[in-house]
Design a protein around this motif. Structure first.
Motif, PDB file in Angstrom:
ATOM      1  N   THR A 193       0.202  -2.722  -2.845  1.00  0.00           N
ATOM      2  CA  THR A 193       1.151  -3.613  -3.274  1.00  0.00           C
ATOM      3  C   THR A 193       1.348  -4.753  -2.148  1.00  0.00           C
ATOM      4  OG1 THR A 193       3.336  -3.887  -4.080  1.00  0.00           O
ATOM      5  CG2 THR A 193       2.899  -2.558  -2.085  1.00  0.00           C
ATOM      6  N   ILE A 232       3.674  -7.189  -0.400  1.00  0.00           N
ATOM      7  CA  ILE A 232       5.052  -7.401   0.202  1.00  0.00           C
ATOM      8  C   ILE A 232       4.943  -8.688   0.960  1.00  0.00           C
ATOM      9  CG2 ILE A 232       6.611  -6.286   1.862  1.00  0.00           C
ATOM     10  CD1 ILE A 232       6.263  -4.715  -0.814  1.00  0.00           C
ATOM     11  N   PHE A 240       8.312   0.202   6.255  1.00  0.00           N
ATOM     12  CA  PHE A 240       7.126   0.544   5.531  1.00  0.00           C
ATOM     13  C   PHE A 240       6.310   1.650   6.289  1.00  0.00           C
ATOM     14  CE2 PHE A 240       8.540  -2.551   2.872  1.00  0.00           C
ATOM     15  CZ  PHE A 240       8.163  -2.360   1.417  1.00  0.00           C
ATOM     16  N   TRP A 288       0.195  -3.400   1.617  1.00  0.00           N
ATOM     17  CA  TRP A 288       0.650  -2.015   2.248  1.00  0.00           C
ATOM     18  C   TRP A 288      -0.007  -1.220   0.938  1.00  0.00           C
ATOM     19  CZ3 TRP A 288       2.909  -0.333   6.521  1.00  0.00           C
ATOM     20  CH2 TRP A 288       3.622  -1.342   7.296  1.00  0.00           C
ATOM     21  N   GLY A 302       7.684   1.242  -3.016  1.00  0.00           N
ATOM     22  CA  GLY A 302       8.016   0.095  -2.201  1.00  0.00           C
ATOM     23  C   GLY A 302       9.302  -0.733  -2.583  1.00  0.00           C
ATOM     24  N   ARG A 303       9.253  -0.799  -4.067  1.00  0.00           N
ATOM     25  CA  ARG A 303      10.409  -1.635  -4.554  1.00  0.00           C
ATOM     26  C   ARG A 303      11.835  -0.752  -4.299  1.00  0.00           C
ATOM     27  NH1 ARG A 303      10.143  -6.458  -7.507  1.00  0.00           N
ATOM     28  NH2 ARG A 303      11.934  -5.773  -8.899  1.00  0.00           N
ATOM     29  N   ILE A 317      12.914  -1.929  -0.837  1.00  0.00           N
ATOM     30  CA  ILE A 317      13.459  -3.109  -0.949  1.00  0.00           C
ATOM     31  C   ILE A 317      14.998  -3.004  -1.419  1.00  0.00           C
ATOM     32  CG2 ILE A 317      13.089  -5.252  -2.064  1.00  0.00           C
ATOM     33  CD1 ILE A 317      10.008  -4.798  -1.926  1.00  0.00           C
ATOM     34  N   ILE A 358      13.077 -10.417   1.033  1.00  0.00           N
ATOM     35  CA  ILE A 358      11.556  -9.895   0.868  1.00  0.00           C
ATOM     36  C   ILE A 358      11.200 -10.040  -0.483  1.00  0.00           C
ATOM     37  CG2 ILE A 358      12.939  -7.652   0.557  1.00  0.00           C
ATOM     38  CD1 ILE A 358      10.449  -6.433   2.119  1.00  0.00           C
ATOM     39  N   HIS A 359       9.882  -9.989  -0.823  1.00  0.00           N
ATOM     40  CA  HIS A 359       9.388  -9.968  -1.996  1.00  0.00           C
ATOM     41  C   HIS A 359       8.526  -8.641  -2.173  1.00  0.00           C
ATOM     42  CE1 HIS A 359       7.240 -10.814  -5.701  1.00  0.00           C
ATOM     43  NE2 HIS A 359       6.073 -10.326  -5.122  1.00  0.00           N
ATOM     44  N   GLY A 360       8.305  -7.969  -3.268  1.00  0.00           N
ATOM     45  CA  GLY A 360       7.530  -6.732  -3.589  1.00  0.00           C
ATOM     46  C   GLY A 360       7.023  -6.756  -5.053  1.00  0.00           C
ATOM     47  N   SER A 361       5.800  -6.711  -5.208  1.00  0.00           N
ATOM     48  CA  SER A 361       5.056  -6.695  -6.505  1.00  0.00           C
ATOM     49  C   SER A 361       6.081  -5.798  -7.392  1.00  0.00           C
ATOM     50  CB  SER A 361       3.729  -6.054  -6.435  1.00  0.00           C
ATOM     51  OG  SER A 361       3.066  -7.028  -5.714  1.00  0.00           O
ATOM     52  N   ASP A 362       6.204  -5.983  -8.560  1.00  0.00           N
ATOM     53  CA  ASP A 362       7.033  -5.057  -9.485  1.00  0.00           C
ATOM     54  C   ASP A 362       6.118  -4.178 -10.281  1.00  0.00           C
ATOM     55  OD1 ASP A 362       5.984  -6.813 -11.588  1.00  0.00           O
ATOM     56  OD2 ASP A 362       7.919  -7.746 -11.835  1.00  0.00           O
TER      57      ASP A 362
END
Ligand code: DAT
Ligand code: MG
Length: 246
Positions: free
Chosen positions: A99, A101, A120, A170, A179-180, A183, A209-213
Motif C-alpha cells: 500500500t 502511505i 507501521f 508498506w 493500514g486504513r 490511520i 497522513i494519506h493511505g490508499s483506500d
C-alpha cells in the motif's frame, strides 16, 4: 480457499509431521525409531514441497545431499533448520500486498515521521520504499484526481504541494485495509483514539497522513509516486515470527 492458502496449509502440515518425527526420534536412544525408509520419506516430502513451491528448501536439501546416505543422526540436525526455512517460504507463499502511505506536509513539519513510521513497523509491516519529496501542484492533482469535483480540491492540492511529503510503500498481509484502520477516519474529529489521526490530528484539513483506500488505488498510487526500481524486495528476519500457522 486460494491455492496459496492450500499450499500454506500443506506446507505447515508437512513441517509439523517432520517436527514430530524428529522429536520422537530424539526422545529415543535407539536409531531404529526412524528407519532409513522413514528418513528418506521425510526428505522426499521436503524435496517434493521444494520442487513445487520452496526453492530455498530444495537447494538446501540438494546442497546437503551427501548426508543423505550417511549413517547416524547427523542429518537430523538439518531438519529443524529446513523446517524453519520451510516456514520462511510459507510466509512468502501467503498473499502479500503493498500500500502507498504518505505523511503530508503537516505531519512532517510537526515532527511526526518517526511516530507514524513506528506504528507501521511495530504492527509487523515491512517498509519497501521511502523518500522525502515536495510534490508539484500538478502532481498533487494527479494524486487526488478522484476528488477533482469536490470544493476543497484546489486547497487540498495546494496544501499537499506546500512542503515535504514522506512517501512510503508498506508491505504485509492485509496492509491496505488494516493500514486504513491504523490511520483512522478521514475527519480526525471522528477518528477513534488509538488511531494515527485520532491521536495526532484535530481537523480534516490537517489530517497528517494519506493511505490508499483499496487494491486498485494502491497499485496506481505506488506507480505514481515510485519507479519500480525504488521498491526494495527483501526478506525480513522477523517474518517467521510475524507470520505462521499453528
Ligand atoms: P482519506 O484521506 O481518508 O482517504 P479522502 O480520500 O476522502 O479521505 O480525502 C482526501 C483528503 O481530502 C483527506 O485526507 C482530507 C481532504 N478532505 C476530505 N474531505 C474533506 C472535507 N470535507 N473538507 C476538507 N478537506 C477534506
Ligand atoms: Mg482517499
Amino acid at each position: 480457499m486460494s491455492s496459496s492458502s492450500k499450499l500454506y496449509q500443506s506446507a505447515s502440515k508437512a513441517a509439523r509431521s517432520l517436527l514430530s518425527a524428529v522429536s520422537q526420534a530424539q526422545r529415543s536412544s535407539s536409531s531404529s525409531v526412524l528407519t532409513a525408509e522413514g528418513r528418506n520419506a521425510a526428505l522426499a516430502t521436503l524435496t517434493n514441497l521444494g520442487r513445487k513451491t520452496l526453492p530455498t528448501v530444495y537447494s538446501y536439501h540438494k546442497a546437503g545431499g551427501s548426508h543423505r546416505h550417511a549413517h547416524g543422526w547427523g542429518w537430523l540436525a538439518a531438519v529443524p533448520a529446513a523446517v524453519y526455512m520451510l516456514q520462511d517460504q510459507e510466509a512468502h507463499a501467503a498473499e502479500m500486498e503493498r500500500t502507498f502511505i504518505a505523511i503530508k506536509p503537516d505531519g512532517v513539519q510537526r515532527g511526526l515521521i518517526s511516530e507514524i513510521v513506528s506504528r507501521f513497523e511495530r504492527k509487523g509491516y515491512k517498509l519497501v520504499a521511502i523518500k522525502l519529496i515536495v510534490p508539484s501542484k500538478e502532481f498533487a492533482q494527479k494524486h487526488y484526481h478522484d476528488l477533482k469535483d469536490r470544493p476543497f480540491f484546489n486547497g487540498l492540492c495546494d496544501f499537499l504541494s506546500s512542503g515535504p511529503v514522506l512517501a512510503m510503500v508498506w508491505e504485509g498481509e492485509g496492509v491496505i485495509k488494516y493500514g486504513r484502520k491504523l490511520i483512522g477516519a478521514t475527519d480526525p474529529q471522528k477518528s477513534e483514539p488509538g488511531t494515527i489521526r485520532g491521536d495526532l490530528a484535530v481537523v480534516v484539513g490537517r489530517n497528517i497522513i494519506h493511505g490508499s483506500d483499496g487494491p486498485e488505488t494502491a497499485k496506481d498510487e505506488i506507480a505514481l509516486w515510485f519507479e519500480p526500481k525504488e521498491l526494495v524486495s527483501y526478506t525480513s528476519n522477523t517474518e517467521k515470527w510475524i507470520y505462521g500457522v499453528n
